[in-house]
Enzyme design. Structure first.
Site, PDB file in Angstrom:
ATOM      1  N   CYS A 297       0.823  -1.206   0.000  1.00  0.00           N
ATOM      2  CA  CYS A 297       0.000   0.000   0.000  1.00  0.00           C
ATOM      3  C   CYS A 297       0.862   1.264   0.000  1.00  0.00           C
ATOM      4  CB  CYS A 297      -1.001  -0.032   1.151  1.00  0.00           C
ATOM      5  SG  CYS A 297      -2.351   1.168   0.953  1.00  0.00           S
TER       6      CYS A 297
ATOM      7  N   HIS B  29      -3.819  -4.857  -0.130  1.00  0.00           N
ATOM      8  CA  HIS B  29      -3.437  -5.354   1.198  1.00  0.00           C
ATOM      9  C   HIS B  29      -3.514  -6.885   1.203  1.00  0.00           C
ATOM     10  CE1 HIS B  29      -3.252  -1.598   3.536  1.00  0.00           C
ATOM     11  NE2 HIS B  29      -4.179  -1.165   2.675  1.00  0.00           N
TER      12      HIS B  29
ATOM     13  N   GLU C  55      -2.598  -8.851   3.491  1.00  0.00           N
ATOM     14  CA  GLU C  55      -2.959  -9.305   4.838  1.00  0.00           C
ATOM     15  C   GLU C  55      -4.460  -9.210   5.095  1.00  0.00           C
ATOM     16  OE1 GLU C  55      -2.572  -4.872   5.328  1.00  0.00           O
ATOM     17  OE2 GLU C  55      -1.642  -6.434   4.092  1.00  0.00           O
TER      18      GLU C  55
END
Length: 213
Positions: free
Chosen positions: A79, A187, A189
């Site tokens: 990001c 992202h 995650e």
């Protein structure tokens, strides 16, 4: 051990939680020695380019990240970390790290969805990535996989560093880098199984890298 760089730019805990879920040893740290001795480095972040670069320069972590990139320490930007490895961001008119040639630009309010409606800014939601070149991060990841994006600015690196693109009103670079140095606008995650697979692939690459000391 993977080092997650702490430069007060958020989303560190979610990255660590994802790595913990995968059983990958990691630590959140702002210590240059810990970062440079790690098997690999994850450089995440959310927020504004100007404040992020100010924090990096005040802490000296800008030099640490540059050293890792120059000395073949595997590095994954996420990001904001993806955006500020370029040379310049139009957000706050900020000179950024300059590890990869290119700049970061704002989405235009004039861009349209496929149905003709104006796009919403920031870009927030799930989108696919179309790979332009082979990338080890995407091993065993379906071409139909979707990833979670939240951003107002997009990257425009030099063409040789564009590894993957995403469409949102326009095609933009969503995966950039070179072997051992990657950055993603989305992202991983927060992207479910496909995102976890990308983190696992990065850790696998780091274990096979011969430069960590």
């Amino acid at each position: 051990m993977l080092a997650i760089v702490d430069y007060r730019a958020g989303n560190l805990t979610s990255v660590r939680r994802a790595l913990d879920h995968l059983g990958i040893p990691c630590t959140i740290t702002d210590d240059p020695e810990t970062i440079t001795r790690a098997d690999g480095v994850i450089f995440p972040g959310v927020g504004a380019a100007g404040s992020a670069m100010e924090q990096l320069r005040q802490s000296g972590l800008d030099a640490t990240i540059a050293w890792c990139a120059a000395n073949d320490r595997p590095l994954l930007g996420i990001c904001l970390g993806c955006q500020i490895i370029l040379e310049h961001s139009q957000e706050n008119n900020t000179r950024t790290l300059g590890i990869i040639a290119g700049e970061c630009l704002p989405f235009s309010k004039d861009l349209k969805e496929e149905n003709g409606e104006p796009i919403r800014i920031p870009h927030m939601g799930w989108n696919r990535v179309r790979l332009n070149k082979p990338c080890p991060l995407f091993e065993n990841v379906s071409p139909d996989a979707e990833f979670y994006f939240v951003h107002t600015y997009y990257t425009r690196p030099a063409s040789e560093y564009v590894l993957g693109t995403t469409h949102y009103g326009q095609d933009f670079c969503s995966v950039l880098g070179r072997d051992g140095l990657w950055a993603v606008q989305f992202h991983p995650e927060k992207s479910g199984r496909p995102g976890l697979e990308i983190l696992k692939n990065f850790a696998t690459y780091c274990r096979g890298n011969n430069h960590a000391q």
